[in-house]
Design a protein around this motif. Structure first.
Motif, PDB file in Angstrom:
ATOM      1  N   MET A 264       0.771  -1.166  -0.126  1.00 54.73           N
ATOM      2  CA  MET A 264      -0.066  -0.026   0.149  1.00 54.73           C
ATOM      3  C   MET A 264       0.811   1.330   0.031  1.00 54.73           C
TER       4      MET A 264
ATOM      5  N   TYR B 186      -4.808  -0.134  -5.284  1.00 54.12           N
ATOM      6  CA  TYR B 186      -4.468   0.516  -3.740  1.00 54.12           C
ATOM      7  C   TYR B 186      -5.863  -0.059  -3.174  1.00 54.12           C
TER       8      TYR B 186
ATOM      9  N   GLN C 235      -6.323  -2.296   0.194  1.00 50.72           N
ATOM     10  CA  GLN C 235      -6.775  -1.620   1.257  1.00 50.72           C
ATOM     11  C   GLN C 235      -7.929  -2.850   2.036  1.00 50.72           C
TER      12      GLN C 235
ATOM     13  N   ARG D 180      -6.260  -5.832   3.371  1.00 50.67           N
ATOM     14  CA  ARG D 180      -5.664  -5.327   4.703  1.00 50.67           C
ATOM     15  C   ARG D 180      -6.769  -4.904   5.680  1.00 50.67           C
TER      16      ARG D 180
END
Length: 87
Positions: free
Chosen positions: A22, A42, A46, A49
């Motif tokens: 990231m 990205y 995210q 994550r």
């Protein structure tokens, strides 16, 4: 107990890898803000994550003090901190 530590280490490693990816992608986006492919990448990182972090916190407790979910108990100090590995 050892199996639990291995799972904790593996999950933490996956979170660290996603963090790294990231950050690198964010640096790329700083110079190429209109790149939809990078922005999509990205956003995918995210999302992954967030899933891994939720899984970690459900299994092992808060990753940061900001993750304390209880209004009655300060869970942040009740379990080992993410950088502390139990043997």
């Amino acid at each position: 107990m050892a199996e639990n530590n291995m799972a904790k280490r593996k999950l933490m490693q996956e979170i660290r890898q996603l963090d790294f990816a990231m950050i690198e992608t964010a640096l790329y986006l700083d110079g190429h803000p209109a790149c939809k492919k990078a922005l999509n990448y990205y956003n995918m990182l995210q999302s992954k994550r967030n899933e891994k972090r939720a899984q970690y916190e459900q299994s092992f407790g808060p990753m940061t003090m900001f993750s304390n979910k209880s209004e009655d108990t300060w869970h942040w100090v009740k379990t080992a901190w993410p950088w502390e590995l139990e043997d």
